[in-house]
Design a protein around this motif. Structure first.
Motif, PDB file in Angstrom:
ATOM      1  N   ASP A 119       0.830  -1.209   0.000  1.00 62.55           N
ATOM      2  CA  ASP A 119       0.000   0.000   0.000  1.00 62.55           C
ATOM      3  C   ASP A 119       0.867   1.263   0.000  1.00 62.55           C
ATOM      4  N   ALA A 120       1.925   1.244   0.815  1.00 57.32           N
ATOM      5  CA  ALA A 120       2.806   2.418   0.902  1.00 57.32           C
ATOM      6  C   ALA A 120       3.526   2.654  -0.419  1.00 57.32           C
ATOM      7  N   LEU A 121       3.977   1.571  -1.050  1.00 59.81           N
ATOM      8  CA  LEU A 121       4.663   1.708  -2.339  1.00 59.81           C
ATOM      9  C   LEU A 121       3.735   2.288  -3.400  1.00 59.81           C
ATOM     10  N   LEU A 122       2.537   1.721  -3.521  1.00 58.59           N
ATOM     11  CA  LEU A 122       1.623   2.165  -4.567  1.00 58.59           C
ATOM     12  C   LEU A 122       1.147   3.591  -4.320  1.00 58.59           C
ATOM     13  N   ALA A 123       1.015   3.963  -3.060  1.00 55.10           N
ATOM     14  CA  ALA A 123       0.662   5.354  -2.746  1.00 55.10           C
ATOM     15  C   ALA A 123       1.770   6.294  -3.191  1.00 55.10           C
ATOM     16  N   ALA A 124       3.018   5.867  -3.002  1.00 51.29           N
ATOM     17  CA  ALA A 124       4.164   6.703  -3.379  1.00 51.29           C
ATOM     18  C   ALA A 124       4.329   6.801  -4.896  1.00 51.29           C
ATOM     19  N   LEU A 125       3.830   5.816  -5.628  1.00 52.53           N
ATOM     20  CA  LEU A 125       4.006   5.789  -7.081  1.00 52.53           C
ATOM     21  C   LEU A 125       2.857   6.456  -7.851  1.00 52.53           C
ATOM     22  N   LYS A 126       1.796   6.824  -7.159  1.00 52.42           N
ATOM     23  CA  LYS A 126       0.710   7.519  -7.848  1.00 52.42           C
ATOM     24  C   LYS A 126       1.213   8.843  -8.397  1.00 52.42           C
ATOM     25  N   PRO A 127       0.711   9.260  -9.561  1.00 53.10           N
ATOM     26  CA  PRO A 127      -0.349   8.656 -10.383  1.00 53.10           C
ATOM     27  C   PRO A 127       0.174   7.682 -11.442  1.00 53.10           C
ATOM     28  N   HIS A 128       1.466   7.394 -11.426  1.00 52.31           N
ATOM     29  CA  HIS A 128       2.059   6.561 -12.472  1.00 52.31           C
ATOM     30  C   HIS A 128       1.589   5.105 -12.387  1.00 52.31           C
ATOM     31  N   ILE A 129       1.561   4.584 -11.166  1.00 54.81           N
ATOM     32  CA  ILE A 129       1.160   3.207 -10.921  1.00 54.81           C
ATOM     33  C   ILE A 129       0.194   3.212  -9.742  1.00 54.81           C
ATOM     34  N   SER A 130      -0.889   2.456  -9.848  1.00 51.14           N
ATOM     35  CA  SER A 130      -1.849   2.382  -8.745  1.00 51.14           C
ATOM     36  C   SER A 130      -2.387   0.965  -8.624  1.00 51.14           C
ATOM     37  N   ALA A 131      -3.019   0.679  -7.498  1.00 45.75           N
ATOM     38  CA  ALA A 131      -3.561  -0.656  -7.262  1.00 45.75           C
ATOM     39  C   ALA A 131      -4.595  -1.044  -8.309  1.00 45.75           C
ATOM     40  N   GLU A 132      -5.315  -0.058  -8.821  1.00 46.07           N
ATOM     41  CA  GLU A 132      -6.375  -0.331  -9.784  1.00 46.07           C
ATOM     42  C   GLU A 132      -5.852  -0.881 -11.104  1.00 46.07           C
ATOM     43  N   MET A 133      -4.560  -0.717 -11.346  1.00 42.70           N
ATOM     44  CA  MET A 133      -3.977  -1.213 -12.593  1.00 42.70           C
ATOM     45  C   MET A 133      -3.742  -2.724 -12.572  1.00 42.70           C
ATOM     46  N   PHE A 134      -3.833  -3.335 -11.396  1.00 38.99           N
ATOM     47  CA  PHE A 134      -3.508  -4.754 -11.262  1.00 38.99           C
ATOM     48  C   PHE A 134      -4.779  -5.592 -11.137  1.00 38.99           C
ATOM     49  N   ASP A 135      -4.790  -6.706 -11.865  1.00 35.89           N
ATOM     50  CA  ASP A 135      -5.908  -7.644 -11.770  1.00 35.89           C
ATOM     51  C   ASP A 135      -5.781  -8.511 -10.528  1.00 35.89           C
ATOM     52  N   LEU A 136      -4.578  -8.608 -10.002  1.00 32.16           N
ATOM     53  CA  LEU A 136      -4.329  -9.403  -8.796  1.00 32.16           C
ATOM     54  C   LEU A 136      -3.135  -8.822  -8.058  1.00 32.16           C
ATOM     55  N   ILE A 137      -3.276  -8.684  -6.738  1.00 31.58           N
ATOM     56  CA  ILE A 137      -2.153  -8.312  -5.877  1.00 31.58           C
ATOM     57  C   ILE A 137      -2.047  -9.381  -4.802  1.00 31.58           C
ATOM     58  N   VAL A 138      -0.884  -9.983  -4.720  1.00 31.43           N
ATOM     59  CA  VAL A 138      -0.646 -11.057  -3.746  1.00 31.43           C
ATOM     60  C   VAL A 138       0.309 -10.554  -2.678  1.00 31.43           C
ATOM     61  N   ASN A 139       0.010 -10.830  -1.415  1.00 37.15           N
ATOM     62  CA  ASN A 139       0.922 -10.470  -0.336  1.00 37.15           C
ATOM     63  C   ASN A 139       1.286 -11.717   0.462  1.00 37.15           C
ATOM     64  N   ARG A 140       2.064 -11.528   1.521  1.00 37.21           N
ATOM     65  CA  ARG A 140       2.583 -12.687   2.258  1.00 37.21           C
ATOM     66  C   ARG A 140       1.488 -13.473   2.968  1.00 37.21           C
ATOM     67  N   ASP A 141       0.324 -12.858   3.201  1.00 36.06           N
ATOM     68  CA  ASP A 141      -0.771 -13.569   3.860  1.00 36.06           C
ATOM     69  C   ASP A 141      -1.513 -14.495   2.920  1.00 36.06           C
ATOM     70  N   SER A 142      -1.230 -14.402   1.630  1.00 39.88           N
ATOM     71  CA  SER A 142      -1.930 -15.222   0.641  1.00 39.88           C
ATOM     72  C   SER A 142      -1.398 -16.646   0.585  1.00 39.88           C
ATOM     73  N   VAL A 143      -0.160 -16.843   1.051  1.00 37.01           N
ATOM     74  CA  VAL A 143       0.487 -18.147   0.938  1.00 37.01           C
ATOM     75  C   VAL A 143       1.184 -18.500   2.253  1.00 37.01           C
ATOM     76  N   SER A 144       1.535 -19.759   2.380  1.00 35.04           N
ATOM     77  CA  SER A 144       2.191 -20.214   3.607  1.00 35.04           C
ATOM     78  C   SER A 144       3.705 -20.201   3.511  1.00 35.04           C
ATOM     79  N   SER A 145       4.238 -20.236   2.287  1.00 33.00           N
ATOM     80  CA  SER A 145       5.691 -20.290   2.097  1.00 33.00           C
ATOM     81  C   SER A 145       6.143 -19.137   1.208  1.00 33.00           C
ATOM     82  N   PRO A 146       7.167 -18.387   1.636  1.00 30.54           N
ATOM     83  CA  PRO A 146       7.673 -17.275   0.819  1.00 30.54           C
ATOM     84  C   PRO A 146       8.530 -17.789  -0.334  1.00 30.54           C
ATOM     85  N   LYS A 147       8.843 -16.903  -1.251  1.00 33.37           N
ATOM     86  CA  LYS A 147       9.824 -17.228  -2.285  1.00 33.37           C
ATOM     87  C   LYS A 147      11.155 -17.562  -1.604  1.00 33.37           C
ATOM     88  N   PRO A 148      11.939 -18.484  -2.146  1.00 33.67           N
ATOM     89  CA  PRO A 148      11.900 -19.045  -3.505  1.00 33.67           C
ATOM     90  C   PRO A 148      10.916 -20.192  -3.724  1.00 33.67           C
TER      91      PRO A 148
END
Length: 225
Positions: A119-148
């Motif tokens: 949220d902080a990143l996308l707020a800082a990147l407005k108006p160039h990039i915003s959450a509305e531009m993405f069909d899906l946003i995944v965060n660490r709560d979406s999965v049980s294991s992080p990358k790799p």
């Protein structure tokens, strides 16, 4: 339908040095006599997970710390820095997102960081990039294991109903590349200023700027023949 997946915060804006500063400020806040130099930090970026880095570093120092608490403080500081710093999208990012949307392609932001950081990143990147531009946003709560671990990409494929062969991932670190390729996804390595020395041989290509026409072309059915 073809899909472009941006794989981490620093694929959109190079925040690596802000991250390092946030770690060091968090150490100071907790009374830890630690200062990660750029060389120190760069050497740690072959693995994902800030709390894990703190825990491992503490072990080398023989110090017992609450790594989760220190990392939470780091995230708080990082979000404040994003709000007060002047950051901009990396070269080609806006073109890729806009061209993908114009062409009817899906665009995702597939991370294992916190929603607060996103949220902080996308707020800082407005108006160039915003959450509305993405069909899906995944965060660490979406999965049980992080990358790799590839779970985050497998989750994105399932959620979007996408076939791995129709997807291109853009990653800035070695762990992210490993996650994408393990999920069978074509991966473009887009190193940030602190990961540029990593081994990106597993990626299909390594670039220092994004070319929208080329990246979208990689999702074409005959692009891998």
């Amino acid at each position: 339908m073809s899909t472009i997946l941006f794989g981490s915060i620093s694929t959109l804006a190079d925040t690596s040095e802000l991250q390092r500063r946030a770690f060091n400020d968090a150490f100071q806040a907790y009374g830890l006599d630690w200062e990660w130099s750029r060389d120190d930090y760069t050497s740690m970026l072959s693995s994902n997970g800030g709390a894990q880095r703190i825990e491992q570093f503490a072990a080398t120092k023989g110090v017992d710390v609450d790594a989760a608490a220190v990392h939470a403080k780091k995230s708080e500081i990082f979000q404040e820095l994003l709000g007060s710093s002047s950051i901009s999208p990396r070269p080609g990012v806006v073109d890729v997102v806009e061209e993908a949307k114009r062409g009817g392609h899906e665009v995702g932001f597939v991370t294992t960081t916190s929603q607060g950081n996103i949220d902080a990143l996308l707020a800082a990147l407005k108006p160039h990039i915003s959450a509305e531009m993405f069909d899906l946003i995944v965060n660490r709560d979406s999965v049980s294991s992080p990358k790799p671990n590839p779970e985050v990409y497998e989750y994105a494929l399932k959620t979007l109903g996408a076939d791995a062969g129709d997807v291109v991932a853009i990653e800035d670190n070695v762990g992210g590349v490993s996650a994408a390729t393990a999920a069978g996804i074509t991966c473009i390595a887009f190193p940030n200023e602190n990961t540029a020395g990593g081994d990106f041989s597993a990626a299909d290509e390594t670039v220092d700027s994004l070319d929208a026409t080329k990246i979208l072309g990689l999702t074409a059915p005959d692009s891998r023949s």
